[in-house]
Enzyme design. Structure first.
Site, PDB file in Angstrom:
ATOM      1  CE  LYS A 137      -4.496   0.907   0.327  1.00 34.38           C
ATOM      2  NZ  LYS A 137      -5.646   0.076  -0.055  1.00 34.38           N
TER       3      LYS A 137
HETATM    4  P1  NAD Z   1     -13.030   7.668  -2.500  1.00 32.56           P
HETATM    5  O1  NAD Z   1     -11.978   8.680  -2.328  1.00 32.56           O
HETATM    6  O2  NAD Z   1     -13.585   7.417  -3.854  1.00 32.56           O
HETATM    7  O3  NAD Z   1     -14.278   8.025  -1.535  1.00 32.56           O
HETATM    8  C1  NAD Z   1     -14.182   8.183  -0.151  1.00 32.56           C
HETATM    9  C2  NAD Z   1     -15.531   8.678   0.338  1.00 32.56           C
HETATM   10  O4  NAD Z   1     -15.546   8.713   1.757  1.00 32.56           O
HETATM   11  C3  NAD Z   1     -15.871  10.097  -0.129  1.00 32.56           C
HETATM   12  O5  NAD Z   1     -17.246  10.146  -0.472  1.00 32.56           O
HETATM   13  C4  NAD Z   1     -15.624  10.938   1.126  1.00 32.56           C
HETATM   14  O6  NAD Z   1     -16.437  12.121   1.152  1.00 32.56           O
HETATM   15  C5  NAD Z   1     -16.049   9.959   2.193  1.00 32.56           C
HETATM   16  N1  NAD Z   1     -15.490  10.240   3.504  1.00 32.56           N
HETATM   17  C6  NAD Z   1     -14.235  10.604   3.844  1.00 32.56           C
HETATM   18  N2  NAD Z   1     -14.139  10.746   5.183  1.00 32.56           N
HETATM   19  C7  NAD Z   1     -15.359  10.461   5.690  1.00 32.56           C
HETATM   20  C8  NAD Z   1     -15.906  10.415   6.977  1.00 32.56           C
HETATM   21  N3  NAD Z   1     -15.166  10.708   8.050  1.00 32.56           N
HETATM   22  N4  NAD Z   1     -17.195  10.061   7.104  1.00 32.56           N
HETATM   23  C9  NAD Z   1     -17.944   9.772   6.033  1.00 32.56           C
HETATM   24  N5  NAD Z   1     -17.502   9.786   4.794  1.00 32.56           N
HETATM   25  C10 NAD Z   1     -16.226  10.140   4.619  1.00 32.56           C
HETATM   26  O7  NAD Z   1     -12.469   6.323  -1.857  1.00 32.56           O
HETATM   27  P2  NAD Z   1     -12.920   4.819  -2.169  1.00 32.56           P
HETATM   28  O8  NAD Z   1     -12.046   4.293  -3.235  1.00 32.56           O
HETATM   29  O9  NAD Z   1     -14.400   4.776  -2.307  1.00 32.56           O
HETATM   30  O10 NAD Z   1     -12.470   4.087  -0.818  1.00 32.56           O
HETATM   31  C11 NAD Z   1     -13.316   4.018   0.326  1.00 32.56           C
HETATM   32  C12 NAD Z   1     -12.840   2.889   1.222  1.00 32.56           C
HETATM   33  O11 NAD Z   1     -12.868   1.659   0.485  1.00 32.56           O
HETATM   34  C13 NAD Z   1     -11.403   3.014   1.741  1.00 32.56           C
HETATM   35  O12 NAD Z   1     -11.316   2.443   3.017  1.00 32.56           O
HETATM   36  C14 NAD Z   1     -10.598   2.202   0.742  1.00 32.56           C
HETATM   37  O13 NAD Z   1      -9.366   1.757   1.267  1.00 32.56           O
HETATM   38  C15 NAD Z   1     -11.572   1.052   0.524  1.00 32.56           C
HETATM   39  N6  NAD Z   1     -11.359   0.287  -0.712  1.00 32.56           N
HETATM   40  C16 NAD Z   1     -11.351   0.886  -1.926  1.00 32.56           C
HETATM   41  C17 NAD Z   1     -11.205   0.095  -3.062  1.00 32.56           C
HETATM   42  C18 NAD Z   1     -11.271   0.670  -4.443  1.00 32.56           C
HETATM   43  O14 NAD Z   1     -11.285  -0.103  -5.394  1.00 32.56           O
HETATM   44  N7  NAD Z   1     -11.356   1.974  -4.612  1.00 32.56           N
HETATM   45  C19 NAD Z   1     -11.025  -1.289  -2.952  1.00 32.56           C
HETATM   46  C20 NAD Z   1     -11.047  -1.864  -1.685  1.00 32.56           C
HETATM   47  C21 NAD Z   1     -11.216  -1.072  -0.573  1.00 32.56           C
END
Ligand code: NAD
Length: 411
Positions: free
Chosen positions: A102
């Site tokens: 990561k």
């Molecule tokens: P992203 O940047 O697209 O979206 C993050 C979202 O979370 C945004 O809408 C933001 O406004 C919101 N957010 C941030 N802080 C917040 C809070 N305190 N309370 C509520 N909402 C909040 O990110 P993503 O890719 O959707 O990732 C989200 C989670 O999923 C992370 O933990 C990431 O590690 C995990 N994840 C992502 C992927 C992927 O393919 N993108 C895969 C596996 C896991």
């Protein structure tokens, strides 16, 4: 609260059910390589700012390191280490031949212009270039990083080595070797698992209420897919707050509103809540899809959902895990629920290496059996060991990683 110490607590709990030599446990407790960079970026004003970036290459026991890059003001080495560890577990849970890594930069991307973000990303890519590549370490998007940024990183890497290498990174735009279905893959993978869980619990989506925290790539798409499948989404949130309507929200309309106004504030026909209040709503399923450490020992007692379905990485601390389990709440762990993302990233890498591309139907047809199979194995193992789903998932993953380390030998 150290996120990495939470990860090590989970490792310790699962280790009681797995027999491996001591030296293997010692290796699993620490990353194989930790990279920390500081580098200058010219801002629009002409000033030069120095940023901190990280890449943690946790385990290559089962294949090249794999895991996303995050841009967030709270990102630090401790967080990246934990996320890299969880990636190692997740790839093993999905049974794909990859290790875990990561990375990230400590930055608030909302405060940077488009040009500054591109210069920041390209500067980081130049530092990463000697350490990544399809056979070594393959990054991907995570919080606040986009397919466009993945294309810039691939471009910088390709310039460094003097040839086009699309398999350097995944989550790229289709135009430069991205995979069909990568954008919805994490949420779609979650849906395959959720459908299996609903049938185990004998619940009909039409009678199930849910809340989704976070409206990014993962939460936004998950809310839409759940709504399409008949679940009633009563609350959604972004970093600025939540909205709630017990009769249900239409995630497509909510997303359109957010796109136009920049936040959910003022959305008509819904009550404004804080993210804290959203986590405590009386619903069937709580889907954290934002950041880690959202359900802690302080608020776990007030969680009323029957299922916590972890689409974010690390949203539940180990103390909260214990409290929720004692209340009979089922936690579907991140290393299973959101493994669809890395699985389709693996498909993207395979397509890049083969120079042969699949349509979305083929991608999803390959994703579904992996997610369903992982869920069934974990459910079965949890029943056998009389333990929770997270511990069962860790046990399966630790056996796979541990046996790979043993097979490679001690020298
Ligand atoms: P992203 O940047 O697209 O979206 C993050 C979202 O979370 C945004 O809408 C933001 O406004 C919101 N957010 C941030 N802080 C917040 C809070 N305190 N309370 C509520 N909402 C909040 O990110 P993503 O890719 O959707 O990732 C989200 C989670 O999923 C992370 O933990 C990431 O590690 C995990 N994840 C992502 C992927 C992927 O393919 N993108 C895969 C596996 C896991």
């Amino acid at each position: 609260m150290s996120v990495f110490s939470n990860a090590l607590t989970q490792l310790k709990k699962a280790s009681q059910h797995v027999s491996l030599p001591d030296y293997v446990w010692e290796r699993l407790k620490r990353p194989e390589r930790t990279l920390q960079f500081s580098f200058p970026v010219v801002m629009d004003s002409g000033d030069i700012k120095v940023f901190e970036g990280y890449r943690v290459q946790y385990s290559s026991a089962r294949g090249p390191y794999k895991g996303g890059l995050r841009y967030h003001p709270d990102t630090d080495l401790d967080e990246v280490k934990a996320l890299a560890f969880w990636m190692s577990i997740k790839c093993a849970v999905a049974g794909i031949p990859l290790g875990g890594g990561k990375g990230g930069i400590t930055v608030d991307p909302k405060k940077l212009s488009a040009g500054e973000l591109e210069r920041l990303t390209r500067a980081f890519a130049k530092r990463l270039a000697p350490f990544i590549g399809p056979e070594q370490d393959v990054p991907a998007p995570d919080v606040n990083t986009t397919p466009e940024m993945m294309a810039w990183i691939m471009d910088e890497y390709s310039k460094t080595v003097g040839r086009q290498v699309p398999g350097t990174i995944t989550g790229k735009p289709l135009a430069v070797g991205g995979s069909q279905g990568r954008t919805p893959a994490t949420a779609q993978g979650g849906m395959y698992v959720l459908t299996e869980l609903m049938s185990k619990l004998k619940l009909q989506p039409k009678k199930v209420t849910a809340v989704v925290q976070g409206m990014g790539n993962v939460g936004g798409i998950m809310a839409k897919l759940m709504h399409q499948a008949g679940y009633t989404i009563v609350a959604m949130s972004d970093s600025r707050g939540a909205i709630y309507n017990p009769k249900g929200l239409d995630p497509v309309m909510v997303e359109k509103y957010k796109h136009e106004k920049g936040s959910l504030v003022g959305y008509s026909g819904a009550k404004q809540l804080s993210n804290k209040q959203l986590l405590e709503l009386p619903v069937t399923i709580l889907v954290p899809a934002a950041l880690e450490n959202q359900i802690t020992k302080d608020n776990a007692g007030r969680v009323k959902a029957k299922v916590v379905f972890e689409m974010a990485n690390g949203p539940t601390t180990p103390e909260a895990d214990e409290k929720l389990s004692k209340k009979g709440i089922i936690i579907v762990p991140d290393v299973l629920a959101n493994a669809g993302g890395v699985t389709v990233s693996y498909f993207e890498l395979v397509q890049n290496i083969q120079q042969y591309y699949w349509d979305e139907g083929e991608v999803m047809a390959k994703l579904k059996p992996i997610m369903v199979g992982a869920f069934k194995q974990i459910w079965h193992r949890a029943e056998q060991l009389k333990t929770d789903l997270r511990t069962a998932a860790f046990v399966i993953a630790l056996e796979r990683i541990g046996h790979a380390l043993e097979a490679k030998g001690k020298y």
